[in-house]
Design a protein around this motif. Structure first.
Motif, PDB file in Angstrom:
ATOM      1  N   ASP A 107      45.771  47.617  48.671  1.00  0.00           N
ATOM      2  CA  ASP A 107      45.497  46.081  48.422  1.00  0.00           C
ATOM      3  C   ASP A 107      46.675  45.266  49.262  1.00  0.00           C
ATOM      4  O   ASP A 107      47.763  45.608  49.425  1.00  0.00           O
ATOM      5  CB  ASP A 107      45.949  45.902  46.796  1.00  0.00           C
ATOM      6  CG  ASP A 107      45.138  46.820  45.865  1.00  0.00           C
ATOM      7  OD1 ASP A 107      44.029  47.094  46.271  1.00  0.00           O
ATOM      8  OD2 ASP A 107      45.539  46.991  44.919  1.00  0.00           O
TER       9      ASP A 107
ATOM     10  N   GLY B 157      33.200  39.896  45.005  1.00  0.00           N
ATOM     11  CA  GLY B 157      34.231  39.097  44.322  1.00  0.00           C
ATOM     12  C   GLY B 157      33.425  37.859  43.811  1.00  0.00           C
ATOM     13  O   GLY B 157      32.197  37.521  44.008  1.00  0.00           O
ATOM     14  N   ASP B 158      33.918  37.389  42.638  1.00  0.00           N
ATOM     15  CA  ASP B 158      33.268  36.301  41.902  1.00  0.00           C
ATOM     16  C   ASP B 158      33.258  34.942  42.823  1.00  0.00           C
ATOM     17  O   ASP B 158      33.686  34.772  43.596  1.00  0.00           O
ATOM     18  CB  ASP B 158      34.132  36.127  40.656  1.00  0.00           C
ATOM     19  CG  ASP B 158      34.154  37.258  39.738  1.00  0.00           C
ATOM     20  OD1 ASP B 158      33.131  38.097  39.628  1.00  0.00           O
ATOM     21  OD2 ASP B 158      35.089  37.140  39.027  1.00  0.00           O
TER      22      ASP B 158
ATOM     23  N   ALA C   8      36.252  33.418  44.938  1.00  0.00           N
ATOM     24  CA  ALA C   8      37.344  34.432  45.114  1.00  0.00           C
ATOM     25  C   ALA C   8      37.886  33.903  46.428  1.00  0.00           C
ATOM     26  O   ALA C   8      39.120  34.617  46.702  1.00  0.00           O
ATOM     27  CB  ALA C   8      36.680  35.621  44.987  1.00  0.00           C
TER      28      ALA C   8
ATOM     29  N   THR D 171      37.167  44.000  48.175  1.00  0.00           N
ATOM     30  CA  THR D 171      36.868  43.477  46.880  1.00  0.00           C
ATOM     31  C   THR D 171      38.106  42.455  46.876  1.00  0.00           C
ATOM     32  O   THR D 171      39.240  42.849  47.044  1.00  0.00           O
ATOM     33  CB  THR D 171      36.986  44.394  45.576  1.00  0.00           C
ATOM     34  OG1 THR D 171      36.053  45.596  45.857  1.00  0.00           O
ATOM     35  CG2 THR D 171      36.568  43.662  44.274  1.00  0.00           C
TER      36      THR D 171
ATOM     37  N   GLU E 139      39.795  39.737  44.105  1.00  0.00           N
ATOM     38  CA  GLU E 139      39.936  39.259  42.800  1.00  0.00           C
ATOM     39  C   GLU E 139      40.955  38.080  42.853  1.00  0.00           C
ATOM     40  O   GLU E 139      41.841  37.934  43.369  1.00  0.00           O
ATOM     41  CB  GLU E 139      40.830  40.427  42.214  1.00  0.00           C
ATOM     42  CG  GLU E 139      40.969  40.469  40.835  1.00  0.00           C
ATOM     43  CD  GLU E 139      41.973  41.454  40.046  1.00  0.00           C
ATOM     44  OE1 GLU E 139      42.519  41.078  39.087  1.00  0.00           O
ATOM     45  OE2 GLU E 139      41.926  42.554  40.626  1.00  0.00           O
ATOM     46  N   LYS E 140      40.564  37.086  41.986  1.00  0.00           N
ATOM     47  CA  LYS E 140      41.267  35.928  41.785  1.00  0.00           C
ATOM     48  C   LYS E 140      42.335  36.320  40.613  1.00  0.00           C
ATOM     49  O   LYS E 140      41.978  36.484  39.701  1.00  0.00           O
ATOM     50  CB  LYS E 140      40.418  34.698  40.958  1.00  0.00           C
ATOM     51  CG  LYS E 140      39.721  33.823  42.255  1.00  0.00           C
ATOM     52  CD  LYS E 140      38.655  32.889  41.650  1.00  0.00           C
ATOM     53  CE  LYS E 140      39.149  31.603  40.880  1.00  0.00           C
ATOM     54  NZ  LYS E 140      38.270  30.697  40.470  1.00  0.00           N
ATOM     55  N   THR E 141      43.340  35.911  40.940  1.00  0.00           N
ATOM     56  CA  THR E 141      44.581  36.548  39.928  1.00  0.00           C
ATOM     57  C   THR E 141      45.132  35.111  39.625  1.00  0.00           C
ATOM     58  O   THR E 141      45.864  35.579  38.610  1.00  0.00           O
ATOM     59  CB  THR E 141      45.722  37.307  40.606  1.00  0.00           C
ATOM     60  OG1 THR E 141      46.338  36.738  41.860  1.00  0.00           O
ATOM     61  CG2 THR E 141      44.871  38.723  40.891  1.00  0.00           C
TER      62      THR E 141
ATOM     63  N   ARG F 127      45.176  35.725  45.471  1.00  0.00           N
ATOM     64  CA  ARG F 127      43.887  36.453  45.550  1.00  0.00           C
ATOM     65  C   ARG F 127      44.727  37.722  45.771  1.00  0.00           C
ATOM     66  O   ARG F 127      45.535  38.086  46.209  1.00  0.00           O
ATOM     67  CB  ARG F 127      43.020  36.136  46.682  1.00  0.00           C
ATOM     68  CG  ARG F 127      42.503  34.903  46.477  1.00  0.00           C
ATOM     69  CD  ARG F 127      41.528  34.481  45.425  1.00  0.00           C
ATOM     70  NE  ARG F 127      40.829  33.278  45.342  1.00  0.00           N
ATOM     71  CZ  ARG F 127      41.378  32.345  44.631  1.00  0.00           C
ATOM     72  NH1 ARG F 127      42.686  32.511  44.004  1.00  0.00           N
ATOM     73  NH2 ARG F 127      40.848  31.405  44.443  1.00  0.00           N
TER      74      ARG F 127
END
Length: 156
Positions: free
Chosen positions: A4, A34-35, A38, A122, A124-126, A131
């Motif tokens: 990551d 990703g959404d 993202a 992948t 991901e919005k954190t 990200r």
């Protein structure tokens, strides 16, 4: 191999892509997941910059494919609006995979159409600006890209 990398702004996301661009090779396929929002397109903008492409890179949501001519061309697909797998055949999708760098947004819609050695990224919005990029590399062809991602991660 998987690991990551966190980015903390739009500029960071573009910079991460820019770090990968110079080491991508003819025939590489990056499957992005990703959404909405993202950062997939920002990541591709960075990849294009890193590859030396000066064109304005926009999401191909409505056109399905944006093709950027270059020493190694960049083929930017977006599967978001596709409903059926036969639509990929109508586009000649498999022919594109044979050369150039292919980056696919919403690749999870048709996972069976991805090459076995595609890198899966992948996003991901954190938070509104943060990200988390999860890289999953399959095969030795990705070693140079993996090294660049790790170098980027260590320097940021």
């Amino acid at each position: 191999m998987s690991f990551d990398v966190a980015t903390h702004s739009e500029a960071d996301t573009i910079a991460l892509g820019k770090a990968l661009g110079p080491v991508l090779r003819d025939g590489d396929v990056l499957a992005l997941r990703g959404d909405l929002g993202a950062g997939k397109t920002h990541f591709v903008q960075g990849i294009a910059q890193g590859m030396g492409i000066d064109d304005v890179v926009v999401s191909p949501t409505f056109t399905i494919l944006n093709y950027y001519e270059n020493t190694i061309p960049l083929q930017h697909f977006d599967f978001y609006r596709l409903e059926e797998e036969y639509e990929l055949d109508d586009l000649g999708f498999d022919d594109y995979l044979e050369s150039g760098v292919t980056v696919i947004e919403w690749s999870e819609k048709f996972p069976d159409r991805l090459p076995d050695d595609a890198a899966v990224v992948t996003i991901e919005k954190t938070s509104p600006t943060d990200r988390l990029f999860h890289f999953d590399f399959h095969g030795s062809r990705w070693q140079a890209v993996e090294n660049e991602v790790k170098k980027y991660a260590l320097s940021h």
